[in-house]
Design a protein around this motif. Sequence first.
Motif, PDB file in Angstrom:
ATOM      1  N   PHE A 189      -3.820   3.759   0.763  1.00  0.00           N
ATOM      2  CA  PHE A 189      -3.681   4.714   1.863  1.00  0.00           C
ATOM      3  C   PHE A 189      -4.508   5.963   1.561  1.00  0.00           C
ATOM      4  CE2 PHE A 189      -0.724   2.705   4.745  1.00  0.00           C
ATOM      5  CZ  PHE A 189      -0.484   1.561   4.011  1.00  0.00           C
ATOM      6  N   ASN A 190      -4.917   6.617   2.612  1.00  0.00           N
ATOM      7  CA  ASN A 190      -5.854   7.721   2.525  1.00  0.00           C
ATOM      8  C   ASN A 190      -5.129   9.066   2.352  1.00  0.00           C
ATOM      9  OD1 ASN A 190      -8.264   9.096   2.681  1.00  0.00           O
ATOM     10  ND2 ASN A 190      -8.513   8.862   4.882  1.00  0.00           N
ATOM     11  N   PRO A 191      -5.462   9.897   1.415  1.00  0.00           N
ATOM     12  CA  PRO A 191      -6.467   9.764   0.360  1.00  0.00           C
ATOM     13  C   PRO A 191      -5.940   8.929  -0.817  1.00  0.00           C
ATOM     14  CG  PRO A 191      -5.535  12.009   0.388  1.00  0.00           C
ATOM     15  CD  PRO A 191      -4.826  11.247   1.437  1.00  0.00           C
ATOM     16  N   ALA A 192      -6.755   7.952  -1.228  1.00  0.00           N
ATOM     17  CA  ALA A 192      -6.291   6.955  -2.210  1.00  0.00           C
ATOM     18  C   ALA A 192      -5.921   7.582  -3.546  1.00  0.00           C
ATOM     19  CB  ALA A 192      -7.372   5.902  -2.398  1.00  0.00           C
ATOM     20  N   GLN A 193      -6.519   8.733  -3.872  1.00  0.00           N
ATOM     21  CA  GLN A 193      -6.206   9.345  -5.174  1.00  0.00           C
ATOM     22  C   GLN A 193      -4.826  10.016  -5.163  1.00  0.00           C
ATOM     23  OE1 GLN A 193      -8.523  10.238  -3.091  1.00  0.00           O
ATOM     24  NE2 GLN A 193      -8.922  12.419  -3.039  1.00  0.00           N
ATOM     25  N   PHE A 194      -4.249  10.233  -3.952  1.00  0.00           N
ATOM     26  CA  PHE A 194      -2.932  10.883  -3.886  1.00  0.00           C
ATOM     27  C   PHE A 194      -1.824   9.953  -3.390  1.00  0.00           C
ATOM     28  CE2 PHE A 194      -5.629  14.792  -3.109  1.00  0.00           C
ATOM     29  CZ  PHE A 194      -5.427  15.289  -4.387  1.00  0.00           C
ATOM     30  N   MET A 195      -2.146   9.152  -2.370  1.00  0.00           N
ATOM     31  CA  MET A 195      -1.067   8.373  -1.746  1.00  0.00           C
ATOM     32  C   MET A 195      -0.603   7.267  -2.694  1.00  0.00           C
ATOM     33  SD  MET A 195      -0.637   9.999   0.999  1.00  0.00           S
ATOM     34  CE  MET A 195       0.526   8.985   1.880  1.00  0.00           C
ATOM     35  N   LYS A 196       0.709   7.147  -2.823  1.00  0.00           N
ATOM     36  CA  LYS A 196       1.271   6.242  -3.834  1.00  0.00           C
ATOM     37  C   LYS A 196       1.266   4.768  -3.405  1.00  0.00           C
ATOM     38  CE  LYS A 196       2.568   8.911  -7.215  1.00  0.00           C
ATOM     39  NZ  LYS A 196       1.774   8.780  -8.419  1.00  0.00           N
ATOM     40  N   LEU A 197       1.366   4.536  -2.108  1.00  0.00           N
ATOM     41  CA  LEU A 197       1.571   3.143  -1.675  1.00  0.00           C
ATOM     42  C   LEU A 197       0.300   2.296  -1.744  1.00  0.00           C
ATOM     43  CD1 LEU A 197       3.540   1.062  -0.370  1.00  0.00           C
ATOM     44  CD2 LEU A 197       2.570   1.738   1.834  1.00  0.00           C
ATOM     45  N   ARG A 219       1.543  -1.420  11.313  1.00  0.00           N
ATOM     46  CA  ARG A 219       2.270  -2.143  12.368  1.00  0.00           C
ATOM     47  C   ARG A 219       3.488  -1.337  12.819  1.00  0.00           C
ATOM     48  NH1 ARG A 219       4.792  -8.287  11.702  1.00  0.00           N
ATOM     49  NH2 ARG A 219       6.241  -8.119  13.463  1.00  0.00           N
ATOM     50  N   VAL A 220       4.247  -0.830  11.864  1.00  0.00           N
ATOM     51  CA  VAL A 220       5.458  -0.076  12.194  1.00  0.00           C
ATOM     52  C   VAL A 220       5.094   1.293  12.781  1.00  0.00           C
ATOM     53  CG1 VAL A 220       7.462   1.064  11.145  1.00  0.00           C
ATOM     54  CG2 VAL A 220       6.906  -1.298  10.520  1.00  0.00           C
ATOM     55  N   LEU A 221       4.151   1.976  12.143  1.00  0.00           N
ATOM     56  CA  LEU A 221       3.802   3.349  12.539  1.00  0.00           C
ATOM     57  C   LEU A 221       3.241   3.426  13.964  1.00  0.00           C
ATOM     58  CD1 LEU A 221       3.731   6.194  11.171  1.00  0.00           C
ATOM     59  CD2 LEU A 221       1.299   5.780  10.788  1.00  0.00           C
ATOM     60  N   PHE A 222       2.463   2.412  14.343  1.00  0.00           N
ATOM     61  CA  PHE A 222       1.808   2.502  15.657  1.00  0.00           C
ATOM     62  C   PHE A 222       2.775   2.297  16.821  1.00  0.00           C
ATOM     63  CE2 PHE A 222      -2.588   3.694  15.787  1.00  0.00           C
ATOM     64  CZ  PHE A 222      -2.839   3.862  14.453  1.00  0.00           C
ATOM     65  N   THR A 223       3.950   1.732  16.579  1.00  0.00           N
ATOM     66  CA  THR A 223       4.932   1.653  17.683  1.00  0.00           C
ATOM     67  C   THR A 223       5.401   3.074  18.018  1.00  0.00           C
ATOM     68  OG1 THR A 223       6.786   1.365  16.143  1.00  0.00           O
ATOM     69  CG2 THR A 223       5.763  -0.643  16.991  1.00  0.00           C
ATOM     70  N   TYR A 224       5.503   3.888  16.998  1.00  0.00           N
ATOM     71  CA  TYR A 224       5.968   5.274  17.195  1.00  0.00           C
ATOM     72  C   TYR A 224       4.878   6.139  17.818  1.00  0.00           C
ATOM     73  CZ  TYR A 224       5.545   9.775  14.560  1.00  0.00           C
ATOM     74  OH  TYR A 224       5.271  11.047  14.144  1.00  0.00           O
ATOM     75  N   MET A 225       3.645   5.956  17.328  1.00  0.00           N
ATOM     76  CA  MET A 225       2.524   6.727  17.868  1.00  0.00           C
ATOM     77  C   MET A 225       2.364   6.405  19.366  1.00  0.00           C
ATOM     78  SD  MET A 225       0.938   8.145  15.097  1.00  0.00           S
ATOM     79  CE  MET A 225      -0.854   8.149  15.151  1.00  0.00           C
ATOM     80  N   ASN A 226       2.440   5.114  19.685  1.00  0.00           N
ATOM     81  CA  ASN A 226       2.246   4.687  21.068  1.00  0.00           C
ATOM     82  C   ASN A 226       3.364   5.219  21.965  1.00  0.00           C
ATOM     83  OD1 ASN A 226       0.771   3.192  23.010  1.00  0.00           O
ATOM     84  ND2 ASN A 226       2.225   1.494  22.859  1.00  0.00           N
ATOM     85  N   MET A 229       7.283   3.102   3.744  1.00  0.00           N
ATOM     86  CA  MET A 229       7.087   4.179   4.724  1.00  0.00           C
ATOM     87  C   MET A 229       7.123   5.550   4.032  1.00  0.00           C
ATOM     88  SD  MET A 229       6.503   2.417   7.356  1.00  0.00           S
ATOM     89  CE  MET A 229       6.310   3.577   8.692  1.00  0.00           C
ATOM     90  N   GLN A 230       7.914   5.637   2.991  1.00  0.00           N
ATOM     91  CA  GLN A 230       7.979   6.907   2.255  1.00  0.00           C
ATOM     92  C   GLN A 230       6.681   7.164   1.492  1.00  0.00           C
ATOM     93  OE1 GLN A 230      11.118   7.077  -0.636  1.00  0.00           O
ATOM     94  NE2 GLN A 230      10.965   9.278  -0.811  1.00  0.00           N
ATOM     95  N   GLY A 259       4.879   9.340   3.866  1.00  0.00           N
ATOM     96  CA  GLY A 259       5.649  10.548   3.521  1.00  0.00           C
ATOM     97  C   GLY A 259       6.932  10.709   4.314  1.00  0.00           C
ATOM     98  N   PHE A 260       7.489   9.609   4.842  1.00  0.00           N
ATOM     99  CA  PHE A 260       8.750   9.711   5.591  1.00  0.00           C
ATOM    100  C   PHE A 260       9.878  10.171   4.676  1.00  0.00           C
ATOM    101  CE2 PHE A 260       8.525   6.757   9.479  1.00  0.00           C
ATOM    102  CZ  PHE A 260       7.280   7.256   9.800  1.00  0.00           C
ATOM    103  N   LYS A 261      10.616  11.170   5.136  1.00  0.00           N
ATOM    104  CA  LYS A 261      11.797  11.564   4.351  1.00  0.00           C
ATOM    105  C   LYS A 261      12.981  10.698   4.773  1.00  0.00           C
ATOM    106  CE  LYS A 261      10.324  16.328   3.982  1.00  0.00           C
ATOM    107  NZ  LYS A 261      10.044  16.929   5.289  1.00  0.00           N
ATOM    108  N   ILE A 262      12.980  10.290   6.043  1.00  0.00           N
ATOM    109  CA  ILE A 262      14.075   9.411   6.476  1.00  0.00           C
ATOM    110  C   ILE A 262      13.706   7.977   6.146  1.00  0.00           C
ATOM    111  CG2 ILE A 262      14.993  10.754   8.411  1.00  0.00           C
ATOM    112  CD1 ILE A 262      13.239   8.485  10.060  1.00  0.00           C
ATOM    113  N   GLY A 263      14.693   7.171   5.833  1.00  0.00           N
ATOM    114  CA  GLY A 263      14.447   5.735   5.654  1.00  0.00           C
ATOM    115  C   GLY A 263      14.943   5.034   6.900  1.00  0.00           C
ATOM    116  N   LEU A 264      14.101   4.163   7.459  1.00  0.00           N
ATOM    117  CA  LEU A 264      14.515   3.449   8.672  1.00  0.00           C
ATOM    118  C   LEU A 264      15.680   2.514   8.364  1.00  0.00           C
ATOM    119  CD1 LEU A 264      10.900   2.660   9.910  1.00  0.00           C
ATOM    120  CD2 LEU A 264      12.493   4.282  10.963  1.00  0.00           C
ATOM    121  N   ILE A 265      15.566   1.821   7.226  1.00  0.00           N
ATOM    122  CA  ILE A 265      16.609   0.865   6.857  1.00  0.00           C
ATOM    123  C   ILE A 265      17.874   1.620   6.412  1.00  0.00           C
ATOM    124  CG2 ILE A 265      17.170  -1.015   5.236  1.00  0.00           C
ATOM    125  CD1 ILE A 265      15.147  -1.731   7.507  1.00  0.00           C
TER     126      ILE A 265
END
Length: 417
Positions: free
Chosen positions: A141-149, A190-197, A352-353, A357-363
């Motif tokens: 994930f962008n930026p690759a040097q910071f994002m953990k996933l 896949r999950v994120l774009f349902t929310y964006m849309n 998602m976290q 960077g989601f603080k809430i967990g969907l599950i």
Amino acid sequence: MRVQRAAVIGAGAMGSGIACVLSQCGIEVLLKDVEQAAVDRGLGNIKKMFDSRVKKGMAQTEADKLFALVQGTTSYEDFKNVDLVIEAAFEEISVKLDIFKTLDEICPPRAILATNTSALSISEIAAATNRPEKVVGMHFFNPAQFMKLVEVIPGVKTSDETVKVALELCRDMQKTPVKVEECPGFLVNRVLFTYMNEALYVLQEGLATPEEIDAKVVEFGLPMGPFALFDMTGIDVCAHVNKFLYSQYGPRFSPSPLLAKMVAAGALGQKTGAGFYLHDKNALKGEAKKINPALQEMIAQANKETASTSETKPSGKAKGFDALRVILPMLNESIYCLQEQVVAADDIDIAMQNGCGFKIGLIAMAKEKGLAWCLQELTAYHQAHGERFRPAWLLVKLVGAQVHDFSELNKKPIAVG
Ligand SMILES: NC(=O)c1ccc[n+]([C@@H]2O[C@H](COP(=O)([O-])OP(=O)(O)OC[C@H]3O[C@@H](n4cnc5c(N)ncnc54)[C@H](O)[C@@H]3O)[C@@H](O)[C@H]2O)c1
């Protein structure tokens, strides 16, 4: 196998970040691009990444030693000795197929060939080689040097050993890998774009302004609102992803026409100076964001189109904006992913976290509220807004079985169908 020598193809935004994290765990890296100027730009970016580490406390000698592990190149000459390659070139299937064919001819038989594709088929890319069992998706994930996933995505023929090496490498790089079965958009996009849309439809319905929607969503526990994210990512890139997901999943992803209107008007977000917001380079720090004055007209045009499509159902009775309207589609899509056994339940919140960077967990939210509540809410939104909210069959089934949350899925996979 432990990776000691790696190569990265493409010295752009992602390739340079990936080369940097590889070198940080002591791996020798060849960074390849087509032209020396691109290689030099990539090396310059990595140098800056190490400089900022030094500012945060890394010893200069250590930074110099790690940076020296990265060698730029425009040829495949030294690839005979690599254990693993991560490809981060242009997102075009013909480009990737050519690269993987060449890599297969040049790299030693032991080498694992990974792709950082955002959406192309890992299995199709693997089929360009004679070692599909050694080809795997490693989606940073962008930026690759910071994002953990990192989503680790096996193709149809990828071996368990290859997946194991990819997962181990991610952990060595201090990343958080999540194994995701191959599907369009993988897990996070896949999950994120349902929310964006869905946020676009809220805007079209006039329930709230972009700032109000962004603010409410941040209050709910997301790091930034959808419109700030649209502008940052690029409206054209998002329009493309939206269209792609719709082509693969159908009405649940029915795209709001608003993005296409914005692309046609050249309002692409930060990169063009205007998207949902205006991005004035001379604006003072902390100055309030200004809405793009052309937005209202584009919304009016999009509304004309939405009214004429049968798959979407604008709500008749607007009652203000509730963040659940954009959060629930993500929860529902996560459940579709569980239903298709794309991912383990526990991994969804981790992904998602660490990817967004989601603080809430969907599950975690589903657990707190209970699956019966989730189904009840989704059913109400489904009745009001149509197919974008059709509850996943797995949810219907679990509620029927009086299962409260997804923890039972971790004990034994629940067969679907
Ligand atoms: N940018 C993101 O947010 C993001 C996030 C995750 C994944 N990705 C994926 O990562 C890949 C790279 O994206 P990016 O944003 O770094 O792109 P970019 O345009 O910044 O960089 C791509 C680089 O690849 C080079 N290149 C193209 N063809 C090549 C070839 N045949 N051999 C060697 N180098 C070649 C280009 O010269 C360029 O320097 C894409 O597949 C993209 O979908 C991007």
